[in-house]
Design a protein around this motif. Sequence first.
Motif, PDB file in Angstrom:
ATOM      1  N   LYS A 100       5.886  -4.239  10.144  1.00  0.00           N
ATOM      2  CA  LYS A 100       5.306  -4.946   9.006  1.00  0.00           C
ATOM      3  C   LYS A 100       6.271  -4.837   7.836  1.00  0.00           C
ATOM      4  N   ARG A 132       7.258   2.100   6.753  1.00  0.00           N
ATOM      5  CA  ARG A 132       5.929   2.307   7.337  1.00  0.00           C
ATOM      6  C   ARG A 132       5.111   3.266   6.471  1.00  0.00           C
ATOM      7  N   LYS A 133       5.745   4.354   6.018  1.00  0.00           N
ATOM      8  CA  LYS A 133       5.051   5.327   5.173  1.00  0.00           C
ATOM      9  C   LYS A 133       4.679   4.732   3.812  1.00  0.00           C
ATOM     10  N   GLU A 134       5.566   3.925   3.240  1.00  0.00           N
ATOM     11  CA  GLU A 134       5.284   3.300   1.944  1.00  0.00           C
ATOM     12  C   GLU A 134       4.145   2.290   2.069  1.00  0.00           C
ATOM     13  N   GLU A 161       1.691   2.463   4.189  1.00  0.00           N
ATOM     14  CA  GLU A 161       0.452   3.227   4.357  1.00  0.00           C
ATOM     15  C   GLU A 161      -0.070   3.712   3.003  1.00  0.00           C
ATOM     16  N   LYS A 162       0.824   4.078   2.079  1.00  0.00           N
ATOM     17  CA  LYS A 162       0.421   4.561   0.756  1.00  0.00           C
ATOM     18  C   LYS A 162      -0.018   3.431  -0.159  1.00  0.00           C
ATOM     19  N   ASP A 163       0.419   2.208   0.112  1.00  0.00           N
ATOM     20  CA  ASP A 163       0.137   1.066  -0.762  1.00  0.00           C
ATOM     21  C   ASP A 163      -1.335   0.692  -0.703  1.00  0.00           C
ATOM     22  N   THR A 164      -2.014   0.764  -1.848  1.00  0.00           N
ATOM     23  CA  THR A 164      -3.428   0.385  -1.915  1.00  0.00           C
ATOM     24  C   THR A 164      -3.606  -1.005  -2.503  1.00  0.00           C
ATOM     25  N   GLN A 205      -4.006  -4.540   0.076  1.00  0.00           N
ATOM     26  CA  GLN A 205      -5.224  -5.079   0.650  1.00  0.00           C
ATOM     27  C   GLN A 205      -5.871  -6.109  -0.273  1.00  0.00           C
TER      28      GLN A 205
END
Length: 107
Positions: A37, A88-90, A92-95, A98
């Motif tokens: 992604k 990938r880690k960044e 996952e942290k991104d709110t 969405q």
Amino acid sequence: MKIITHYMLAGLLVAASIQNQAVSKATRSARQPFPEKGFWVTETAPGKKSTIVRYYAHSNHLVSETTEPALLDVRKVSVRKYLNEKLRKELEKDTTGQAVIKLYEID
């Protein structure tokens, strides 16, 4: 009649070769690891000993920007794998990702 047979055989071999090349290009190579992604962009200024890395979501939304203390050579597979893992880690942290309206959802 033999000449026509030889031309037909040569044509079949060329067609099979073209199809084989198209199939091999469709699969991802281990030499070219792509992120699942999003994407990342690197920037290195001349004379600097660091690299700026920007991580984006698929919607061209800037997720984060970091400065790596070393020069990164993105031609190396290990560097691309490292950047893909950080992406990938960044993500996952991104709110905020969405809540962003996707371009194809706009009427």
